[in-house]
Design an enzyme around this catalytic site. Structure first.
Site, PDB file in Angstrom:
ATOM      1  N   ALA A   1       0.822  -1.141   0.283  1.00 32.87           N
ATOM      2  CA  ALA A   1       0.127  -0.121  -0.203  1.00 32.87           C
ATOM      3  C   ALA A   1       0.826   1.278  -0.273  1.00 32.87           C
ATOM      4  O   ALA A   1       1.923   1.466   0.621  1.00 32.87           O
ATOM      5  CB  ALA A   1      -0.886   0.149   1.309  1.00 32.87           C
TER       6      ALA A   1
ATOM      7  N   CYS B   1      -1.245  -8.346   6.354  1.00 32.30           N
ATOM      8  CA  CYS B   1      -0.891  -7.011   6.827  1.00 32.30           C
ATOM      9  C   CYS B   1      -1.444  -6.768   8.198  1.00 32.30           C
ATOM     10  O   CYS B   1      -2.367  -7.063   8.749  1.00 32.30           O
ATOM     11  CB  CYS B   1      -1.829  -6.146   5.891  1.00 32.30           C
ATOM     12  SG  CYS B   1      -1.818  -4.494   6.439  1.00 32.30           S
TER      13      CYS B   1
ATOM     14  N   GLY C   1      10.741 -11.269   3.308  1.00 29.46           N
ATOM     15  CA  GLY C   1      11.075 -10.880   4.881  1.00 29.46           C
ATOM     16  C   GLY C   1      12.587 -10.456   4.930  1.00 29.46           C
ATOM     17  O   GLY C   1      13.371 -11.603   4.976  1.00 29.46           O
ATOM     18  N   ASP C   2      12.874  -9.122   5.099  1.00 28.71           N
ATOM     19  CA  ASP C   2      14.417  -8.747   5.156  1.00 28.71           C
ATOM     20  C   ASP C   2      15.277  -9.309   4.238  1.00 28.71           C
ATOM     21  O   ASP C   2      16.595  -9.162   4.561  1.00 28.71           O
ATOM     22  CB  ASP C   2      14.910  -9.250   6.612  1.00 28.71           C
ATOM     23  CG  ASP C   2      13.965  -8.549   7.718  1.00 28.71           C
ATOM     24  OD1 ASP C   2      13.294  -7.646   7.746  1.00 28.71           O
ATOM     25  OD2 ASP C   2      14.119  -9.003   8.927  1.00 28.71           O
TER      26      ASP C   2
ATOM     27  N   GLY D   1      10.320  -6.415  -0.745  1.00 28.30           N
ATOM     28  CA  GLY D   1       9.565  -5.333  -0.306  1.00 28.30           C
ATOM     29  C   GLY D   1      10.322  -4.121  -0.573  1.00 28.30           C
ATOM     30  O   GLY D   1      10.480  -3.392  -1.109  1.00 28.30           O
TER      31      GLY D   1
HETATM   32  C1  FMN Z   1       4.835   0.626   3.088  1.00 28.14           C
HETATM   33  C2  FMN Z   1       4.596  -0.937   3.230  1.00 28.14           C
HETATM   34  C3  FMN Z   1       3.192  -1.155   2.654  1.00 28.14           C
HETATM   35  C4  FMN Z   1       2.790  -2.762   2.667  1.00 28.14           C
HETATM   36  N1  FMN Z   1       1.573  -2.997   2.270  1.00 28.14           N
HETATM   37  C5  FMN Z   1       1.325  -4.107   1.849  1.00 28.14           C
HETATM   38  C6  FMN Z   1       0.115  -4.730   1.455  1.00 28.14           C
HETATM   39  O1  FMN Z   1      -0.538  -4.158   1.042  1.00 28.14           O
HETATM   40  N2  FMN Z   1      -0.202  -6.031   1.227  1.00 28.14           N
HETATM   41  C7  FMN Z   1       0.902  -6.923   1.820  1.00 28.14           C
HETATM   42  O2  FMN Z   1       0.715  -8.106   1.379  1.00 28.14           O
HETATM   43  N3  FMN Z   1       1.852  -6.716   2.388  1.00 28.14           N
HETATM   44  C8  FMN Z   1       2.198  -5.303   2.302  1.00 28.14           C
HETATM   45  N4  FMN Z   1       3.466  -4.888   3.272  1.00 28.14           N
HETATM   46  C9  FMN Z   1       4.614  -5.939   3.696  1.00 28.14           C
HETATM   47  C10 FMN Z   1       5.266  -6.544   2.642  1.00 28.14           C
HETATM   48  O3  FMN Z   1       4.638  -6.955   1.213  1.00 28.14           O
HETATM   49  C11 FMN Z   1       6.299  -7.250   3.088  1.00 28.14           C
HETATM   50  O4  FMN Z   1       5.808  -8.538   3.544  1.00 28.14           O
HETATM   51  C12 FMN Z   1       7.187  -6.570   4.204  1.00 28.14           C
HETATM   52  O5  FMN Z   1       7.725  -5.550   4.068  1.00 28.14           O
HETATM   53  C13 FMN Z   1       8.453  -7.708   4.424  1.00 28.14           C
HETATM   54  O6  FMN Z   1       9.216  -7.769   3.272  1.00 28.14           O
HETATM   55  P1  FMN Z   1      10.523  -6.706   3.170  1.00 28.14           P
HETATM   56  O7  FMN Z   1      11.182  -7.036   4.331  1.00 28.14           O
HETATM   57  O8  FMN Z   1      11.127  -7.404   1.838  1.00 28.14           O
HETATM   58  O9  FMN Z   1      10.273  -5.514   3.199  1.00 28.14           O
HETATM   59  C14 FMN Z   1       3.756  -3.615   3.129  1.00 28.14           C
HETATM   60  C15 FMN Z   1       5.077  -3.200   3.637  1.00 28.14           C
HETATM   61  C16 FMN Z   1       5.220  -2.053   3.646  1.00 28.14           C
HETATM   62  C17 FMN Z   1       6.620  -1.400   4.330  1.00 28.14           C
END
Ligand code: FMN
Length: 329
Positions: free
Chosen positions: A2, A84, A185-186, A208
């Protein structure tokens, strides 16, 4: 994500090698179908396939309706959000709050799978909290119901974004299901992607936050996975050009004023950690027109080039507070 994975950003990530880029989550509340935000989120014009739209909600009938609505508007994959942790979503028992109620999870998955002819995928966390990591049960249930792929963030709902993601539960889920599993994740570097793939035996990784301001991470990971070697960092001139194209797409997609405001956070992410970026971002957030925004970027990149041909991130050029301020603006 989002507020992040709008159409311009998804297209950029795909251009840099992302195999799949999921839309921002769309609420299943049909009262909002006509809102400008929801209409914009259902706009996939020119987007490289496959088009995956994420829906969120807790009512099986409304989720089925939302799935149909989005397929009618071009979705080729429906992704269900049960990952979420945001209060706004969990307070209405949607997102990761659903993991607490497995019978309701089952009803939602069945309703959505039955409602559409396109593949349905699911995004979950490892469980409700550390004492209730029920991802294996939910994953098996999803597979039995006909969900065709699962993405898993290695934290519980209660963990929000604290601590480190853990990959043991993701590895356990991989052992328990046959549908493709995407580990998340991370993952911030090519090495981490390699490690998570090896450790969990997952079929893919999902990136992400590390793609914010660095969408070229996808080609860097792909290159590393294929060759075991690192690409050179991107040239300053290339990233200058990438940013200009991204901003043009944002102005076009949102209109000038909103586009200029949405662009601010991307500019902050792109420049975070680059020489002179703290001052630049502070200045940039005061600017009120597209012309000023573009001129400031040109100036910043001209200066950056004097420090070297390739992007170099330097630690300690700004404090965490300064970075947070720039992002909040
Ligand atoms: C600003 C923001 C918005 C996110 N919105 C969603 C979302 O709408 N749907 C979802 O499944 N995950 C959402 N996430 C979670 C990410 O998809 C992801 O699972 C999470 O950030 C961990 O991955 P990363 O460490 O690579 O960021 C959001 C994360 C962030 C930081």
């Amino acid at each position: 994500m989002a507020g992040v994975t709008d159409r311009p950003f998804r297209m950029l990530c795909k251009r840099f090698g992302a195999g799949l880029a999921v839309s921002e989550m769309v609420t299943s509340n049909s009262l909002l179908y006509g809102s400008a935000k929801t209409l914009r989120r259902a706009n996939h014009q020119g987007e490289v396939e496959p088009i995956s739209v994420q829906i969120a909600g807790a009512d099986p009938r409304m989720m089925a309706e939302a799935a149909r609505y989005n397929v009618d508007n071009g979705a080729q994959i429906i992704d269900i959000n049960m990952g979420c942790p945001a209060k706004k979503i969990c307070n209405v028992m949607a997102g990761s709050a659903l993991l607490r109620d497995e019978p309701l999870v089952s009803r939602i998955l069945k309703a959505v799978v039955a409602a559409v002819d396109v593949p349905v995928t699911l995004k979950i966390r490892t469980g409700w909290d550390k004492q209730n990591r029920n991802a294996v049960a939910v994953a098996r249930m999803a597979e039995d119901i006909g969900v065709q792929a699962l993405a898993m963030h290695g934290r519980t709902r209660a963990c929000a974004y604290m601590g480190d993601a853990e990959y043991d539960t993701i590895a356990a889920v991989k052992q328990a299901i046959r549908i493709p599993l995407i580990a998340n994740g991370d993952i911030t570097t090519p090495e981490k992607a390699r490690h998570v793939l090896d450790y969990t035996k997952a079929d893919a990784v999902m990136i992400g936050r590390a793609a914010q301001g660095r969408p070229w991470i996808f080609r860097e990971i792909e290159h590393f996975l294929n060759t075991g070697t690192h690409m050179l960092p991107p040239a300053v001139t290339e990233i200058h050009q990438v940013m200009l194209e991204h901003l043009a797409d944002l102005y076009d997609f949102y209109g000038d004023l909103t586009g200029m405001r949405v662009a601010r956070k991307h500019i902050s992410w792109y420049t975070k950690g680059l020489v002179g970026s703290a001052n630049f971002r502070h200045h940039m957030n005061q600017l009120q027109s597209i012309e000023e925004q573009l001129a400031a970027i040109d100036h910043f990149f001209t200066q950056l080039q004097q420090h070297g041909e390739r992007l170099q991130y330097v630690d300690g050029t700004e404090t965490e507070e300064q970075g947070a301020e720039a992002l909040a603006a």
